[in-house]
Design a protein around this motif. Structure first.
Motif, short mmCIF file in Angstrom:
data_model
loop_
_atom_site.label_atom_id
_atom_site.label_comp_id
_atom_site.label_asym_id
_atom_site.label_seq_id
_atom_site.Cartn_x
_atom_site.Cartn_y
_atom_site.Cartn_z
N GLU A 1 0.46 -5.39 3.77
CA GLU A 1 -0.76 -6.00 4.27
C GLU A 1 -0.82 -7.45 3.77
O GLU A 1 -0.42 -7.74 2.66
CB GLU A 1 -1.94 -5.20 3.73
N ASN B 1 0.82 -1.22 0.00
CA ASN B 1 0.00 0.00 0.00
C ASN B 1 0.85 1.27 0.00
O ASN B 1 0.43 2.31 0.51
CB ASN B 1 -0.94 0.00 1.22
N LYS C 1 -3.25 -10.63 2.84
CA LYS C 1 -4.61 -11.09 2.55
C LYS C 1 -4.52 -12.51 2.01
O LYS C 1 -3.72 -12.79 1.12
CB LYS C 1 -5.27 -10.21 1.48
N ALA D 1 3.08 -1.85 8.90
CA ALA D 1 1.73 -2.36 8.61
C ALA D 1 0.90 -1.37 7.79
O ALA D 1 -0.09 -1.76 7.17
CB ALA D 1 0.99 -2.70 9.90
N ASP D 2 1.30 -0.11 7.76
CA ASP D 2 0.62 0.87 6.92
C ASP D 2 0.98 0.66 5.45
O ASP D 2 0.24 1.08 4.56
CB ASP D 2 1.00 2.30 7.32
#
Length: 69
Positions: A64, A6, A66, A60-61
């Motif tokens: 991520e 991200n 999934k 963590a920003d």
């Protein structure tokens, strides 16, 4: 790939361009672009640390996890 990068979102929030961030953390714009687009196979902790320091965020920003469907 289950790891989502991200970096583009954090860069937009901080209003910083790819070239500007690359210069500040001493990495080539091409390598930063590979990371930003999620095409990187790995990232050095020193690079992650520099990005987090410059963008004032946590790992963590930027990264991520999934699960794949």
């Amino acid at each position: 790939m289950p790891i989502i990068v991200n970096l583009d979102i954090m860069m937009a929030k901080r209003k910083i361009s790819l070239g500007e961030l690359a210069e500040k953390i001493d990495i080539t714009p091409a390598n930063l672009s590979i990371l930003k687009t999620g095409k990187a196979k790995a990232i050095r902790f020193s690079t992650l640390e520099a990005i987090c320091k410059e963008l004032e965020c946590q790992p963590a920003d930027i990264l991520e996890y999934k699960e794949e469907e």
